[in-house]
Scaffold this motif. Structure first.
Motif, mmCIF file in Angstrom:
data_model
loop_
_atom_site.group_PDB
_atom_site.id
_atom_site.type_symbol
_atom_site.label_atom_id
_atom_site.label_comp_id
_atom_site.label_asym_id
_atom_site.label_seq_id
_atom_site.Cartn_x
_atom_site.Cartn_y
_atom_site.Cartn_z
ATOM 1 N N GLY A 238 0.822 -1.137 -0.046
ATOM 2 C CA GLY A 238 0.087 0.033 -0.209
ATOM 3 C C GLY A 238 0.858 1.119 -0.156
ATOM 4 N N ALA A 342 -8.071 1.850 3.063
ATOM 5 C CA ALA A 342 -9.590 1.270 2.736
ATOM 6 C C ALA A 342 -10.133 1.938 1.704
ATOM 7 N N CYS A 474 -8.942 -2.723 2.928
ATOM 8 C CA CYS A 474 -8.396 -3.518 2.082
ATOM 9 C C CYS A 474 -7.413 -4.585 2.817
ATOM 10 N N TRP A 477 -6.499 -9.511 0.907
ATOM 11 C CA TRP A 477 -5.390 -10.260 0.487
ATOM 12 C C TRP A 477 -4.829 -11.108 1.636
ATOM 13 N N ASP A 524 -5.265 3.919 7.723
ATOM 14 C CA ASP A 524 -6.630 3.770 7.796
ATOM 15 C C ASP A 524 -6.867 2.181 8.028
HETATM 16 C C1 LIG Z 1 -11.165 12.669 -1.336
HETATM 17 C C2 LIG Z 1 -10.576 12.709 0.085
HETATM 18 C C3 LIG Z 1 -9.975 13.750 0.582
HETATM 19 C C4 LIG Z 1 -9.332 13.503 2.108
HETATM 20 N N1 LIG Z 1 -8.873 14.758 2.515
HETATM 21 C C5 LIG Z 1 -8.231 14.386 3.835
HETATM 22 C C6 LIG Z 1 -7.858 15.877 4.265
HETATM 23 O O1 LIG Z 1 -7.963 16.849 3.983
HETATM 24 N N2 LIG Z 1 -7.232 15.633 5.505
HETATM 25 C C7 LIG Z 1 -6.870 14.400 5.956
HETATM 26 O O2 LIG Z 1 -6.055 14.490 7.084
HETATM 27 N N3 LIG Z 1 -7.072 13.410 5.443
HETATM 28 C C8 LIG Z 1 -8.051 13.435 4.244
HETATM 29 N N4 LIG Z 1 -8.650 12.168 3.789
HETATM 30 C C9 LIG Z 1 -8.180 11.140 4.258
HETATM 31 C C10 LIG Z 1 -6.864 10.384 4.271
HETATM 32 O O3 LIG Z 1 -6.484 10.542 2.837
HETATM 33 C C11 LIG Z 1 -6.751 8.885 4.706
HETATM 34 O O4 LIG Z 1 -6.824 8.873 6.045
HETATM 35 C C12 LIG Z 1 -5.275 8.644 4.297
HETATM 36 O O5 LIG Z 1 -4.931 8.689 2.661
HETATM 37 C C13 LIG Z 1 -5.062 7.066 5.009
HETATM 38 O O6 LIG Z 1 -3.693 6.743 4.361
HETATM 39 P P1 LIG Z 1 -3.476 5.216 4.191
HETATM 40 O O7 LIG Z 1 -2.033 5.238 3.559
HETATM 41 O O8 LIG Z 1 -3.705 4.800 5.428
HETATM 42 O O9 LIG Z 1 -4.279 4.725 3.086
HETATM 43 P P2 LIG Z 1 -4.944 5.020 1.777
HETATM 44 O O10 LIG Z 1 -4.569 6.379 1.361
HETATM 45 O O11 LIG Z 1 -6.223 4.196 1.540
HETATM 46 O O12 LIG Z 1 -3.934 4.293 0.834
HETATM 47 C C14 LIG Z 1 -3.792 2.757 0.524
HETATM 48 C C15 LIG Z 1 -3.136 2.233 -0.483
HETATM 49 O O13 LIG Z 1 -2.995 0.945 -0.439
HETATM 50 C C16 LIG Z 1 -3.391 0.511 -1.975
HETATM 51 N N5 LIG Z 1 -3.711 -0.808 -1.907
HETATM 52 C C17 LIG Z 1 -4.893 -1.432 -1.373
HETATM 53 N N6 LIG Z 1 -4.989 -2.754 -1.385
HETATM 54 C C18 LIG Z 1 -3.890 -3.099 -1.873
HETATM 55 C C19 LIG Z 1 -3.430 -4.528 -2.519
HETATM 56 N N7 LIG Z 1 -4.073 -5.697 -1.988
HETATM 57 N N8 LIG Z 1 -2.120 -4.555 -2.913
HETATM 58 C C20 LIG Z 1 -1.316 -3.503 -2.986
HETATM 59 N N9 LIG Z 1 -1.932 -2.335 -2.637
HETATM 60 C C21 LIG Z 1 -2.981 -1.943 -2.253
HETATM 61 C C22 LIG Z 1 -4.340 1.424 -2.367
HETATM 62 O O14 LIG Z 1 -4.351 1.360 -3.908
HETATM 63 C C23 LIG Z 1 -4.068 2.553 -1.715
HETATM 64 O O15 LIG Z 1 -2.917 3.309 -2.725
HETATM 65 C C24 LIG Z 1 -9.187 12.568 2.611
HETATM 66 C C25 LIG Z 1 -9.633 11.174 1.807
HETATM 67 C C26 LIG Z 1 -10.185 11.161 0.847
HETATM 68 C C27 LIG Z 1 -10.816 9.856 -0.150
#
Ligand SMILES: Cc1cc2nc3c(=O)[nH]c(=O)nc-3n(C[C@H](O)[C@H](O)[C@H](O)COP(=O)(O)OP(=O)(O)OC[C@H]3O[C@@H](n4cnc5c(N)ncnc54)[C@H](O)[C@@H]3O)c2cc1C
Length: 554
Positions: A238, A342, A474, A477, A524
């Motif tokens: 991810g 997620a 997610c 897997w 997340d």
């Molecule tokens: C439109 C939008 C606006 C937002 N604005 C804000 C904001 O202004 N401020 C703030 O603090 N938060 C904001 N958020 C929330 C914030 O973006 C998330 O909390 C943050 O991105 C979480 O990060 P993460 O790395 O945990 O997961 P994610 O950002 O969900 O990244 C997970 C990654 O894992 C990959 N993945 C999933 N399954 C697999 C797999 N089986 N194999 C390989 N790769 C996989 C996905 O493709 C993805 O790229 C926003 C969210 C959205 C959607």
């Protein structure tokens, strides 16, 4: 003799530092890293699709940047004296999707890309100048659609898939809709391509017929190339903010680090038009820019970032872990950080899948916004992501309605965002409203909504419906091998209890560690996360400190 490309065309203005002119001292520093050569009109310095290219400073004369060299010959820009060539892909190792052709002969200094990377790392002044220019140039190229060309029907699911893949990876492209453009129809027939073989991707030195995302990535040279080593210290699944942070800290602290992402680095944050609450950016920063910077940073420290690479299986073998990828390959790591985040929940509406990609979307990037320019759009959801999407789409759409089931936006959305929405005359909030039906022949035309109080329904014109109604982890897997709650969010630290502690031999898991010692969950994807970019980044960096602890204990 044919006329030089870009004759009479002026250099673009230096907007947002995209096209700076180097001073004498800066050029002297650059000259020391390469060689200065004489150029003649028509000389090609690099060609789209080349497997790598060099960095050039224009000492005298002028260079045209051209899309579709020897065919379309669309001149994108002219770089004159003391400007430099290239864009972001030069630093990330992607293939060029534009060519550079000398218009006015003179001299250029050529610097091998490896030396340029060292310079960006070691020379703060020049490094920042080049990085800023390259990020600004990428944004300009995306807006002007200067890059590869995608030709297909707007009603095709595969067209939508390819466009989303390109947009999420911030690859500039020009979209040609076969439904509207008769010339495009003639073009693909001239290339001997049958309508059933569309969409096609033209450029970067090749023609691909309805390619998979992997084939397209290979053509563009996206991400790190080559097989993973037999064993990594750290595998990160991810590439959202949590995974990117783990990649930056892991690689910078000497761990052999491989990060993979199914679609694009940046994750959910990469689809956000403006993140306003991330520390250190008082005016906000777009999610894609944050992701671009983090990718460069991780690559600079030696992390391998592989995309598209979807994890589909997971196993523990002796003292290491095996992550199985969709293509059948495996990546082995002594530790794993799960950062797969997620994805957005779907609406419970009949025939929803018929409209997904052709009217129903789960992200609001510039690509979707341009696709519904001037048209009526609906946004469903009461959280910050829905609010941000509504604010962003209102700048492009003909009308923008935000639909929430409850009666009060402030209950679920940050107050600053509610204030912005209330001040924005281009966003109309419909409370106590839910979507019950979608209509349209080839793509979405109408959404039928129901009033939660009266039960009355009405049809609303809608070219696009953006859905932001909560998230599911997610974690499929992992095949149930890591303990989680009833929704699949992973337990970490003190939340791992009872039978789930078995693999820890009576010891308490480390903070952010899952039910398997050496496997961490950040961002997340873990139960009880706060769903913020900053916390995801913080956890990604913290997990690396704990990875060291686990590796040292073995
Ligand atoms: C439109 C939008 C606006 C937002 N604005 C804000 C904001 O202004 N401020 C703030 O603090 N938060 C904001 N958020 C929330 C914030 O973006 C998330 O909390 C943050 O991105 C979480 O990060 P993460 O790395 O945990 O997961 P994610 O950002 O969900 O990244 C997970 C990654 O894992 C990959 N993945 C999933 N399954 C697999 C797999 N089986 N194999 C390989 N790769 C996989 C996905 O493709 C993805 O790229 C926003 C969210 C959205 C959607």
């Amino acid at each position: 003799m044919s006329e030089p490309l870009g004759l009479g065309m002026a250099e673009p203005a230096d907007h947002h530092g995209a096209f700076p002119r180097l001073d004498d001292d800066q050029r002297a520093r650059l000259r020391a890293l390469g060689e200065t050569i004489v150029t003649r009109p028509g000389q090609v310095l690099f060609r789209e699709g080349d497997d790598g290219y060099d960095f050039y400073v224009v000492e005298s004369g002028a260079v045209a940047i051209v899309q579709g060299l020897d065919g379309q010959n669309r001149v994108i820009a002219i770089h004159g004296t003391h400007r430099f060539l290239g864009e972001l892909g030069l630093l990330t190792g992607a293939r060029p999707f534009l060519s550079a052709v000398v218009r006015d002969g003179g001299e250029v200094t050529r610097i091998p890309v490896a030396r340029l990377r060292e310079l960006v790392r070691d020379d703060e002044d020049l490094g920042n100048l080049i990085l800023r220019a390259y990020i600004a140039r990428r944004a300009i190229l995306i807006e002007t659609g200067a890059g590869i060309r995608v030709v297909g029907s707007r009603y095709s699911r595969h067209s939508q898939r390819l466009r989303e893949f390109l947009a999420r990876n911030r690859v500039p492209y020009q979209w040609t809709d076969l439904e509207e453009d008769e010339e495009a129809d003639a073009l693909i027939r001239a290339l001997g391509i049958a309508p059933a073989e569309t969409p096609v991707v033209l450029g970067a030195g090749g023609v691909l017929r309805n390619p998979s995302n992997g084939e397209l990535a290979a053509m563009l040279g996206l991400g790190s190339r080559g097989a993973a080593p037999p064993m990594c210290d750290l595998v990160i699944v991810g590439g959202g903010p949590a995974g990117l942070a783990a990649a930056v800290y892991g690689a910078s602290e000497g761990l052999d680090t491989q990060a993979i992402d199914a679609v694009a680095f940046g994750g959910q944050a990469g689809t956000s038009s403006r993140i306003e609450n991330y520390l250190g950016f008082p005016r906000g920063i777009s999610g894609s820019e944050l992701a671009e910077r983090a990718q460069l940073q991780a690559a600079k420290f030696g992390a391998r970032l592989v995309v598209p690479a979807e994890a589909v299986g997971f196993a523990r073998e002796d003292s290491h872990f095996v992550v199985e990828l969709a293509g059948g390959e495996v990546v082995r790591g002594r530790t794993v950080i799960v950062a797969s985040g997620a994805h957005y929940r779907r609406l419970d509406v009949a025939e929803l899948d018929r409209f997904e990609g052709v009217g129903v979307y789960y992200a609001a990037t510039i690509s979707e916004a341009l696709g519904c320019a001037g048209a009526p759009v609906l946004v469903v959801g009461g959280g910050n992501s829905a609010g941000q999407a509504a604010m962003f789409l209102s700048q492009h759409a003909g009308s923008c309605r935000l639909l929430i089931r409850g009666g009060e936006l402030r209950k679920s959305m940050s107050h600053y965002l509610v204030d912005e929405i209330e001040r924005n005359p281009r966003v109309e909030v419909l409370t106590h409203t839910e979507v019950v039906e979608l209509r349209g022949e080839h793509s979405l035309e109408v959404a039928v909504v129901r009033d939660g109080h009266s039960g009355a329904t009405r049809a609303i014109d809608a070219r696009a419906l953006f859905v932001f109604v909560g998230a599911a982890p997610c974690t499929d897997w992992l095949c149930g091998k890591v303990a989680g709650d009833e929704h699949g969010f992973l337990f970490t630290g003190r939340d791992v209890q009872g039978e789930d502690l078995a693999a820890h031999d009576g010891e308490r898991p480390l903070f952010l560690e899952t039910s398997l010692p050496g496997v961490f969950a950040v961002g997340d994807v873990h139960a009880g996360s706060v769903k913020r970019v900053a916390s995801a980044v913080g956890e990604g960096s913290m997990a690396v400190a704990l990875v060291h602890q686990r590796l040292a204990a073995r």
